[in-house]
Scaffold this motif. Structure first.
Motif, PDB file in Angstrom:
ATOM      1  N   LEU A   1     -35.730 -23.995  63.513  1.00 26.63           N
ATOM      2  CA  LEU A   1     -34.841 -23.983  64.666  1.00 26.63           C
ATOM      3  C   LEU A   1     -33.793 -25.048  64.427  1.00 26.63           C
TER       4      LEU A   1
ATOM      5  N   GLN B   1     -40.864 -19.327  73.072  1.00 28.87           N
ATOM      6  CA  GLN B   1     -39.450 -19.499  72.807  1.00 28.87           C
ATOM      7  C   GLN B   1     -39.100 -20.795  72.073  1.00 28.87           C
ATOM      8  N   ASP B   2     -40.110 -21.524  71.696  1.00 33.01           N
ATOM      9  CA  ASP B   2     -39.823 -22.684  70.862  1.00 33.01           C
ATOM     10  C   ASP B   2     -40.114 -22.383  69.397  1.00 33.01           C
TER      11      ASP B   2
ATOM     12  N   VAL C   1     -38.933 -19.796  66.204  1.00 32.56           N
ATOM     13  CA  VAL C   1     -37.876 -18.884  65.803  1.00 32.56           C
ATOM     14  C   VAL C   1     -38.330 -17.436  65.905  1.00 32.56           C
TER      15      VAL C   1
ATOM     16  N   ARG D   1     -38.055 -16.365  69.430  1.00 26.84           N
ATOM     17  CA  ARG D   1     -36.673 -16.200  69.871  1.00 26.84           C
ATOM     18  C   ARG D   1     -35.985 -14.987  69.280  1.00 26.84           C
ATOM     19  N   GLU D   2     -36.113 -14.847  67.978  1.00 28.35           N
ATOM     20  CA  GLU D   2     -35.371 -13.770  67.331  1.00 28.35           C
ATOM     21  C   GLU D   2     -35.884 -12.395  67.727  1.00 28.35           C
TER      22      GLU D   2
ATOM     23  N   ALA E   1     -34.342 -11.787  70.963  1.00 30.80           N
ATOM     24  CA  ALA E   1     -32.930 -11.443  70.767  1.00 30.80           C
ATOM     25  C   ALA E   1     -32.808  -9.979  70.361  1.00 30.80           C
TER      26      ALA E   1
ATOM     27  N   GLU F   1     -43.365 -13.848  78.940  1.00 32.13           N
ATOM     28  CA  GLU F   1     -43.646 -14.554  77.699  1.00 32.13           C
ATOM     29  C   GLU F   1     -45.137 -14.719  77.456  1.00 32.13           C
TER      30      GLU F   1
END
Lengths: 337, 337
Positions: free
Chosen positions: A160, A198-199, A201, A204-205, A208, A225
DNA sequence: ATGAAAGCGCTAACAG
DNA sequence: CTGTTAGCGCTTTCAT
């Protein structure tokens, strides 16, 4: 006499037995070609007879190499360890590749805070030639500290923040986008996601990718989550359904969470895939055995390991490597979608 | 002048900076109490300023210790690795315990035949102070060779044949016997087993437990063998049913195989536990999530790891240890039986 | 092609 | 309490 037969044989022992000097024996041991064949032969015989094995500490002391590579699994990695096939797979991949290069794998489990320091000391001490880091959490300062220590390092998963060390990762987002297209193609319109932490990658990705995929639909996102584990998938699915009972598609950021979702859906009377289509991510072994078998985004876990090994070996040799290698993912369609 | 600032600081560097001798610095580094407080303090400051870290190779060379322990996972262990929580659990247990003792864990994956030799060389080279062996297959000669090499070694799982090295294991047979009693108590009379590989102690002893338990019934044994993995459980269950459609109880030697059996039973129209009661072994995480949740024989995987670590640390210190430690197992009753 | 010698960085007697 | 001295076992110039 002074013929102490005790202790393990050293170069000196062999040299004496073969009537040569330490230097020559050393040459034979290290495969130098500049030794007369018959001399080399008698030395080899002496080595075999005496059962001589070089002392790696002595060798490292002078060569400054240890021929071993550390694989560091920090914090959560070890937590996830028990029910997830990802790390075992990476370990195998790295281990096998290093073995081919005749390097040793040193596993450093960074379970506690104090181990962080231990690891740093260990690496600083140059007990290993390089480090493969299964970096996971954003807050992780280890990559930086290692780089600062001047140790060759490559991480699994894009760090990150800005990537200051080379890494191997997979195409999270585009894999998820393929999954989303598949769901949309199936006619699903109310598609929710169970996101990962969400901490990380990966968390997160993959989220996304979901959001990107949703754009095509012009629909509002519906996100809960989890922590990549099964139980969190069960719980998240329940919250999702509470928020919107008409969900007809779900992308879960891990197979384990997808399996959890499957269970909750079944328990709450939804049929899969008739009422709700579900797609996971990882393609772990267990995904073939869920009910129904899980459509999922495949990532080449073993290859991640071999690539990591390959890169770190290069770095250790002083060669350049790409700043990043991103491996493809692909959708594996099974009965859940 | 000759003030080469290059390279990492050594004892000598620190000594000069602190105006002391190498020996004294060494004393401070190693926590000797016989150093005058103020001198110690200034040395510590110098160490911090220079970022000095001891060179382990140099230290090992003289102390003959490396402060690291190898965990060897031979052959099949790595195969099973991917879908089984056993080895990851052991790794964690061993790793955590070693960390507390400030020892390093070196993982040696013995995937191929050639790695056997590599491992032997490695261990012979005394790169590690001791070895924890996840010995599995009967044919495995490693325990013997290591013992012959004079390396402290402890194995996970009683070695087949006579045990020449200390080991940690669990009460396979009595755990299975409890499972059998439970099945019998449930009124089951036609009880089959899906056994594990018979070249592993775990496979054999669990089968022995089944056979013992069956005696109470005076019934004929009904055995099919699997490889501890899920698919083999599915297949074995099918063969079992083909041999005797009236089976009303099944003991599977692993949770994964039990899960496989559950699937085959469902597919072939049997209700669990109404028609057939199923019990597994291991109590891995996945056992709580099968359908229905799996009754199983619990074994303390993490503790196996910590015990292994404990024993090897003792051995390395030259202390005596019990020839064997056998940890209890217990039946965990869930809905499948 | 081979040997002699120096030294990698550290610990461990042994004096003092 | 501290410094001096010897190596641990190996590789590596540098001569020969």
């Amino acid at each position: 006499m002074n013929e102490t037969p005790a202790g393990r044989p050293t170069l000196e022992t062999v040299a004496r037995a073969a009537g040569a000097s330490r230097a020559t024996v050393s040459r034979v041991v290290n495969g130098s070609t500049t030794v007369r064949p018959d001399v080399a032969e008698s030395i080899r015989r002496a080595i075999a007879e005496l059962g001589y094995v070089p002392n790696p500490a002595a060798r490292s002391l002078v060569t400054q190499r240890t021929d071993s590579i550390a694989l560091i699994l920090p914090e959560s990695a070890t937590r996830v360890f028990s029910d997830d096939a990802f790390f075992p797979g990476v370990i195998r991949g790295v281990g096998e590749a290093l073995e081919k290069a005749d390097k040793q794998l040193v596993l450093l489990l960074a379970s506690t805070k104090s181990s962080h320091d231990r690891i740093l000391r260990y690496v600083h001490g140059r007990t290993v030639d390089g480090v493969v880091l299964a970096s996971m959490h954003g807050a992780d300062t280890l990559p930086e500290e290692l780089r600062a220590a001047g140790v060759p390092v490559v991480t699994s998963g894009r760090p990150l923040g800005e990537a200051t060390v080379p890494y191997i990762d997979v195409e999270h987002a585009s894999g998820v986008e393929a999954a989303m297209r598949h769901l949309v193609g199936l006619g699903r319109r109310r598609i929710a996601t169970i996101a990962g932490p969400q901490d990380m990658v990966a968390g997160r990705e993959r989220l996304a990718g979901y959001l990107n995929g949703l754009e095509a639909l012009g629909a509002a996102p519906l996100v809960e989550e989890g922590d990549f584990m099964r139980q969190s998938g069960m719980d998240a699915m329940e919250r999702l359904l509470a928020r919107d009972p008409d969900i007809d598609g779900v992308f879960a950021a891990s197979d384990l969470m997808a399996d959890g979702a499957l269970r909750t859906l079944r328990r709450l009377g939804r049929r899969v895939p008739d009422d709700v289509a579900v797609i996971g991510f990882d393609d772990v072994d267990a995904a073939r055995f869920t009910d129904p078998p899980l459509t999922t985004v495949h990532q080449p876990i073993h290859e991640i390991g071999t690539r990591l090994a390959e890169q770190i070996l290069r770095l250790v040799e002083g060669e350049e490597v790409e700043a990043s290698v991103v491996l493809p993912t692909r959708l594996v369609i099974r009965e859940s979608a």
